[in-house]
Scaffold this motif. Structure first.
Motif, PDB file in Angstrom:
ATOM      1  N   ARG A 188      -3.379  10.529  -0.386  1.00  0.00           N
ATOM      2  CA  ARG A 188      -3.760   9.636  -1.479  1.00  0.00           C
ATOM      3  C   ARG A 188      -3.061   8.300  -1.303  1.00  0.00           C
ATOM      4  NH1 ARG A 188      -5.675  10.664  -6.915  1.00  0.00           N
ATOM      5  NH2 ARG A 188      -6.731   8.727  -7.435  1.00  0.00           N
ATOM      6  N   LYS A 189      -3.815   7.214  -1.637  1.00  0.00           N
ATOM      7  CA  LYS A 189      -3.230   5.877  -1.510  1.00  0.00           C
ATOM      8  C   LYS A 189      -3.486   5.066  -2.778  1.00  0.00           C
ATOM      9  CE  LYS A 189      -3.608   5.624   3.506  1.00  0.00           C
ATOM     10  NZ  LYS A 189      -4.069   4.877   4.677  1.00  0.00           N
ATOM     11  N   ALA A 190      -2.647   4.067  -2.974  1.00  0.00           N
ATOM     12  CA  ALA A 190      -2.818   3.127  -4.081  1.00  0.00           C
ATOM     13  C   ALA A 190      -2.114   1.835  -3.703  1.00  0.00           C
ATOM     14  CB  ALA A 190      -2.239   3.703  -5.374  1.00  0.00           C
ATOM     15  N   PHE A 191      -2.457   0.769  -4.412  1.00  0.00           N
ATOM     16  CA  PHE A 191      -1.808  -0.514  -4.168  1.00  0.00           C
ATOM     17  C   PHE A 191      -0.862  -0.826  -5.323  1.00  0.00           C
ATOM     18  CE2 PHE A 191      -3.954  -1.793  -0.434  1.00  0.00           C
ATOM     19  CZ  PHE A 191      -5.265  -1.361  -0.532  1.00  0.00           C
ATOM     20  N   CYS A 246       0.871  -1.183   0.000  1.00  0.00           N
ATOM     21  CA  CYS A 246       0.000   0.000   0.000  1.00  0.00           C
ATOM     22  C   CYS A 246       0.900   1.222   0.000  1.00  0.00           C
ATOM     23  CB  CYS A 246      -0.919  -0.002   1.212  1.00  0.00           C
ATOM     24  SG  CYS A 246      -1.992   1.447   1.270  1.00  0.00           S
ATOM     25  N   LEU A 247       0.802   2.031  -1.041  1.00  0.00           N
ATOM     26  CA  LEU A 247       1.588   3.254  -1.159  1.00  0.00           C
ATOM     27  C   LEU A 247       0.774   4.425  -0.617  1.00  0.00           C
ATOM     28  CD1 LEU A 247       2.792   2.759  -4.854  1.00  0.00           C
ATOM     29  CD2 LEU A 247       4.012   2.118  -2.768  1.00  0.00           C
ATOM     30  N   LEU A 267      -7.784   2.120  -4.983  1.00  0.00           N
ATOM     31  CA  LEU A 267      -8.476   1.744  -3.749  1.00  0.00           C
ATOM     32  C   LEU A 267      -9.965   1.524  -3.962  1.00  0.00           C
ATOM     33  CD1 LEU A 267      -5.923   2.636  -2.119  1.00  0.00           C
ATOM     34  CD2 LEU A 267      -7.502   3.649  -0.494  1.00  0.00           C
ATOM     35  N   SER A 268     -10.579   2.384  -4.766  1.00  0.00           N
ATOM     36  CA  SER A 268     -12.039   2.470  -4.736  1.00  0.00           C
ATOM     37  C   SER A 268     -12.745   1.758  -5.874  1.00  0.00           C
ATOM     38  CB  SER A 268     -12.458   3.940  -4.733  1.00  0.00           C
ATOM     39  OG  SER A 268     -11.957   4.564  -5.891  1.00  0.00           O
ATOM     40  N   ALA A 302     -11.394   4.551 -14.204  1.00  0.00           N
ATOM     41  CA  ALA A 302     -11.092   4.150 -12.831  1.00  0.00           C
ATOM     42  C   ALA A 302     -10.328   5.246 -12.107  1.00  0.00           C
ATOM     43  CB  ALA A 302     -10.287   2.848 -12.827  1.00  0.00           C
ATOM     44  N   LEU A 303      -9.431   5.921 -12.805  1.00  0.00           N
ATOM     45  CA  LEU A 303      -8.690   7.025 -12.184  1.00  0.00           C
ATOM     46  C   LEU A 303      -9.631   8.154 -11.781  1.00  0.00           C
ATOM     47  CD1 LEU A 303      -5.997   8.296 -11.370  1.00  0.00           C
ATOM     48  CD2 LEU A 303      -5.757   9.130 -13.711  1.00  0.00           C
ATOM     49  N   LEU A 304     -10.596   8.447 -12.631  1.00  0.00           N
ATOM     50  CA  LEU A 304     -11.595   9.471 -12.289  1.00  0.00           C
ATOM     51  C   LEU A 304     -12.398   9.044 -11.060  1.00  0.00           C
ATOM     52  CD1 LEU A 304     -12.811  10.405 -15.884  1.00  0.00           C
ATOM     53  CD2 LEU A 304     -11.768  11.981 -14.255  1.00  0.00           C
ATOM     54  N   CYS A 305     -12.819   7.776 -11.032  1.00  0.00           N
ATOM     55  CA  CYS A 305     -13.562   7.250  -9.872  1.00  0.00           C
ATOM     56  C   CYS A 305     -12.742   7.417  -8.596  1.00  0.00           C
ATOM     57  CB  CYS A 305     -13.850   5.756 -10.049  1.00  0.00           C
ATOM     58  SG  CYS A 305     -15.258   5.369 -11.059  1.00  0.00           S
ATOM     59  N   ASP A 306     -11.498   6.972  -8.653  1.00  0.00           N
ATOM     60  CA  ASP A 306     -10.666   6.975  -7.462  1.00  0.00           C
ATOM     61  C   ASP A 306     -10.331   8.401  -7.040  1.00  0.00           C
ATOM     62  OD1 ASP A 306      -7.569   6.193  -6.205  1.00  0.00           O
ATOM     63  OD2 ASP A 306      -9.291   4.914  -5.744  1.00  0.00           O
ATOM     64  N   THR A 307     -10.091   9.254  -8.008  1.00  0.00           N
ATOM     65  CA  THR A 307      -9.793  10.658  -7.701  1.00  0.00           C
ATOM     66  C   THR A 307     -11.000  11.332  -7.071  1.00  0.00           C
ATOM     67  OG1 THR A 307      -8.224  10.775  -9.537  1.00  0.00           O
ATOM     68  CG2 THR A 307      -9.068  12.858  -8.691  1.00  0.00           C
ATOM     69  N   ALA A 308     -12.178  11.073  -7.621  1.00  0.00           N
ATOM     70  CA  ALA A 308     -13.399  11.658  -7.055  1.00  0.00           C
ATOM     71  C   ALA A 308     -13.638  11.157  -5.635  1.00  0.00           C
ATOM     72  CB  ALA A 308     -14.601  11.333  -7.945  1.00  0.00           C
TER      73      ALA A 308
END
Lengths: 149, 313
Positions: free
Chosen positions: A74-77, A67-68, A91-92, B144-150
């Motif tokens: 802000r996070k990402a894997f 996990c960064l 993440l989402s 997906a980047l837009l989703c995650d950013t939002a």
């Protein structure tokens, strides 16, 4: 097809997380053999996610998920694939730059997710995700690139 | 998109137009992502209307990404527009929205991407049609980047106690099915659209009406604008009867030879000039067609809105 887990998969991960939280209370020398619960979860994972389930478990064993985090919050894997390639996942919602996600999930609609995303879920449920900090600018580059250079 | 247009109707409809004025409040989180499908010029007009409405009526900070320079923007609006030339530039700019230079003093709460198909053209090193896995992956990556950013910006807005959340995003896209350049798949589906549907909760479709009635009415173009998707379905199930009426799912859009555009549903009409530099918003309650109007000339009304503190940057 949505970009998040169906309810049955979510419940499965909750059960795994609960079991591993309880298991962490047990000293390692008592964890001698594979328990019936482990076998049950393996079977259920294979049933829900197909062949990538075992590949994902291999990635978990290899501690491949990190996990960064950046100062902005802000996070990402980041997942180390079988060939050593680094894949950045969000993440989402579900996205992975690997060929399997592009072909099997997006093009053929034959799978819920790839082994890398599944490995992320399993590592989170089992609390074995590595942690690493990066700068905000590094995070932006990682999120925008399809794979590590 | 649906919630912003609904807000326009509720905010500017005269008391005679609606029996009960509904309260203005933030939309449900389920309506956070919208995909606008159809004619690119008309889509751009709709996106600009959404951006202006969000900034002026909701006080939202808007970020607008497009490949094509927009002329004749007021100075106060110019800073919210960004012109990435390639998909890679767009990805990096969206990915950078979490950085402090973009979240201070106020994080964006509406992200707009105009003409996604332009960014995807040639993406992934491929000139194939939308069924190529590389192009599908690029579309999924941006979505997906837009989703995650939002989702991240929504958290930031909540932490700062802002009323502008949740962060939403709207993307316009011209499908190959609409252009007739798609594959010979008998089902007529666009694989890119199937990928995008994974990440967008609401689809707003612009469907041209080529019937004889429009021509007979002296209208140059007539369009149906309708909303669909799981975001609308969820809203319908959770809202009460009166609020269902406010979340209208279908409008008619008429374009006249002089460039005037008229948008209406069962409750009100919005007329605006969007094909020229001048923007007028004129609202007619259904039963008072010409007598009562409220107009906002660009040189006065919009400047007043933007100088009153409602943020566009």
């Amino acid at each position: 097809m949505r970009s998040v887990l169906p309810a049955v998969a979510e419940q499965l991960f909750r059960d795994i997380q609960k079991t591993y939280q309880e298991t962490s209370q047990i000293p390692n020398d008592l964890l001698i053999a594979l328990t019936p619960k482990d076998l049950q979860y393996s079977i259920m994972l294979r049933f829900v996610f197909g062949p990538c389930a075992l590949q994902a478990l291999d990635l978990v064993d290899q501690h491949s998920v990190t996990c960064l985090s950046s100062p902005s919050g802000r996070k990402a894997f980041q997942v180390v694939g079988g060939s050593g390639t680094l894949y950045t996942c969000f993440l989402s919602c579900h996205y992975c730059p690997c060929p399997a996600f592009a072909y099997t999930v997006l093009r053929r609609n034959e799978g819920l997710l790839c082994k890398h995303i599944l490995a992320v879920y399993l590592c989170q449920a089992m609390a074995v995700t590595q942690q690493e900090s990066v700068s905000d600018q590094q995070m932006s580059i990682l999120l925008s690139r399809t794979s590590a250079p | 998109m649906a919630d912003i247009l609904s807000l326009v109707f509720r905010t500017f409809t005269s008391p005679a137009g609606l029996k009960k004025q509904l309260p203005v409040r933030p939309p449900p989180p389920a309506a956070g992502s919208s995909l606008l499908l159809g004619d690119p010029d008309l889509s751009r007009s709709m996106l600009l209307l959404a951006a202006v409405t969000a900034a002026s009526e909701l006080g939202m900070r808007v970020v607008f990404f497009t490949q094509t320079q927009i002329q004749s923007l007021p100075v106060s609006l110019q800073r919210c527009f960004s012109y990435p030339r390639t998909l890679e530039e767009l990805l990096l700019q969206v990915a950078s929205l979490h950085e402090s230079t973009n979240t201070c003093p106020t994080p964006p709460s509406l992200i707009i991407v105009d003409r996604l198909e332009g960014f995807l053209c040639g993406a992934g090193g491929s000139n194939h049609s939308g069924s190529h896995p590389a192009q599908l992956s690029c579309a999924a990556h941006l979505s997906a980047l837009l989703c995650d950013t939002a989702a991240f910006l929504t958290q930031v807005l909540e932490q700062r106690g802002s009323n502008s959340g949740p962060c939403r995003f709207i993307v316009s896209f011209l499908s190959e099915v609409d252009t007739g350049q798609g594959s010979k798949d008998p089902s007529g589906t666009d694989p890119l659209l199937d990928v995008l549907d994974r990440y967008f909760q609401v689809r707003c479709t612009l469907d041209r009406d080529r019937g004889y009635g429009a021509a007979a009415a002296g209208v140059q173009e007539a369009w149906h604008v309708y909303l669909s998707g799981r975001g609308i379905t969820q809203a319908s199930f959770t809202k009460g009867c009166e609020e269902k009426l406010a979340v209208a799912q279908e409008w008619q859009l008429f374009i006249y030879p002089d460039g005037l555009m008229e948008l209406k549903n069962n409750y009100t009409k919005i007329i605006w000039l969007s094909l020229t530099e001048q923007w007028f918003l004129t609202f007619f309650p259904p039963e008072h067609k010409a007598e009562s109007t409220c107009s906002l000339p660009l040189d006065q009304g919009c400047q007043t809105h933007f100088s009153s503190g409602s943020t566009f940057t």
